[in-house]
Design an enzyme around this catalytic site. Structure first.
Site, PDB file in Angstrom:
ATOM      1  N   GLU A 173       0.836  -1.200   0.000  1.00  0.00           N
ATOM      2  CA  GLU A 173       0.000   0.000   0.000  1.00  0.00           C
ATOM      3  C   GLU A 173       0.870   1.250   0.000  1.00  0.00           C
ATOM      4  O   GLU A 173       2.016   1.210   0.412  1.00  0.00           O
ATOM      5  CB  GLU A 173      -0.938   0.023   1.219  1.00  0.00           C
ATOM      6  CG  GLU A 173      -0.358  -0.495   2.522  1.00  0.00           C
ATOM      7  CD  GLU A 173       0.862   0.234   3.029  1.00  0.00           C
ATOM      8  OE1 GLU A 173       0.896   1.481   2.936  1.00  0.00           O
ATOM      9  OE2 GLU A 173       1.792  -0.415   3.530  1.00  0.00           O
ATOM     10  N   GLU A 316       4.570  -0.362   1.428  1.00  0.00           N
ATOM     11  CA  GLU A 316       4.677  -0.735   0.014  1.00  0.00           C
ATOM     12  C   GLU A 316       4.709  -2.249  -0.217  1.00  0.00           C
ATOM     13  O   GLU A 316       4.730  -2.693  -1.359  1.00  0.00           O
ATOM     14  CB  GLU A 316       5.919  -0.127  -0.658  1.00  0.00           C
ATOM     15  CG  GLU A 316       5.955   1.377  -0.724  1.00  0.00           C
ATOM     16  CD  GLU A 316       7.167   1.894  -1.485  1.00  0.00           C
ATOM     17  OE1 GLU A 316       7.765   1.125  -2.278  1.00  0.00           O
ATOM     18  OE2 GLU A 316       7.537   3.060  -1.284  1.00  0.00           O
TER      19      GLU A 316
END
Length: 352
Positions: A173, A316
């Site tokens: 994310e 991430e």
């Protein structure tokens, strides 16, 4: 598939393949349980994939990018314009997870599921539900329909990966303010105090942390999300990236693809998925324990023991990528090591 269809498609793991994997570990020339949690994970992968010798060589990272209206409350060190910048960097293959994935032979699919401004990159998949969530300090983060749509986009991404032949997924994310949304989701799901699950994110000062906690407490009191209804929690205090991850994990379970969890935001999404379908937890492997305070609570709620405690908190999907590297290392001796019989040695036996 819809959310309801996806949940109904999730089936138990393949016990025969898991038994074969355990027997393989008992017979190769290494001490019993010598690879610890990595050994357990290989047995789990065998059960998910239905392969006594699991093949995870085709792997992909799906990274959901979205903005959060709550940043207007001063809960972050930087503005939400950073989300779009990093998403475009992912489109160029230059973000941290992209560079780590390159070393692992892993493809990366960045997804704009709700960035505040349009992304200028053809390589970022466009599935924007809305241009960032509302400020949940004053109104629900999104509508119930939008929350469900975001979850089903995650399911669609898992289906896409299955069609492309991937045998392992990680979820990531990117979204300024998403440690605030994940803390609110965690508190809503577990009943924990906001102060116990809220961290400094990307480096808040003490005053900033206190403000962040107060905003979460006020939002939970205002909206009263239902801990037994994941869509309600997402609708009231969630984020579009978290919703996408939740759907990805459910979709992967329905497609019988293992997923390696990342840090606290990923685990909050995983707990939402497990509340929707308890069986989905068996398709999840925990990579690491984040430095964020909610991490231990979430991992305990999921019943997961992570491989790594390295103080990572980048997001991430980077911690999950590190977990995939460890799985690759553990699979090498599992596939290739000689047996006790091959070297004329008696196998280790369990001792009472």
């Amino acid at each position: 598939m819809t959310l309801e269809q996806t949940i109904s498609a999730i089936r138990p793991l393949d016990e025969k393949s898991m038994t074969a994997a355990r027997n393989r570990f008992a017979n190769i020339a290494m001490p019993l349980g010598g690879l610890g949690l990595l050994q357990d994970a290989i047995v789990q992968l065998a059960g998910i994939l239905g392969q006594p010798v699991p093949d995870i060589s085709r792997r992909a990272a799906v990274v959901f990018c979205a903005d959060n209206g709550v940043v207007a409350e001063g809960v972050t060190q930087c503005g939400q314009e950073v989300t779009a910048t990093v998403a475009e960097n992912m489109g160029r293959g230059e973000s941290t997870v992209c560079l780590m994935a390159k070393q692992l032979g892993m493809d990366v699919f960045p997804v704009d599921i709700g960035v505040a401004r349009p992304i200028k990159s053809e390589k970022v998949l466009q599935f924007s539900v809305r241009r960032g969530t509302a400020n949940f300090a004053h109104e629900p983060a999104m509508t119930w329909k939008e929350a469900l749509e975001a979850v089903e986009i995650g399911i669609k991404m898992a289906e896409m990966c299955a069609e492309k032949g991937y045998s392992l997924l990680i979820g990531g994310e990117m979204g300024i303010g998403n440690t605030t949304t994940s803390a609110a989701v965690t508190a809503a799901l577990t009943g924990a105090e906001a102060a116990a699950v809220t961290g400094r994110g990307a480096g808040l000062s003490t005053a900033g942390l206190e403000r962040k906690i107060a905003v979460i407490e006020a939002a939970l009191a205002l909206h009263k999300p239902d801990s037994n209804d994941s869509i309600d929690v997402l609708h009231k205090v969630g984020g579009l990236d978290i919703a996408g991850l939740c759907g990805l994990y459910l979709g992967a379970a329905a497609q019988r693809i293992p997923v390696v969890l990342d840090g606290v935001i990923s685990c909050a999404a995983a707990l939402l998925a497990v509340r929707l379908c308890p069986q989905s937890v068996h398709f999840m492997v925990a990579a690491h324990r984040s430095d964020e305070p909610a991490s231990i609570l979430l991992l305990d709620a999921l019943g997961k023991r992570p491989f790594l405690t390295a103080g990572m908190h980048l997001g991430e999907g980077t911690g999950a990528a590190a977990g995939v590297a460890l799985l690759d290392l553990a699979l090498a001796p599992y596939r290739e090591m000689v047996s006790f019989a091959d070297i004329g040695m008696e196998a280790y036996q369990p001792q009472k």
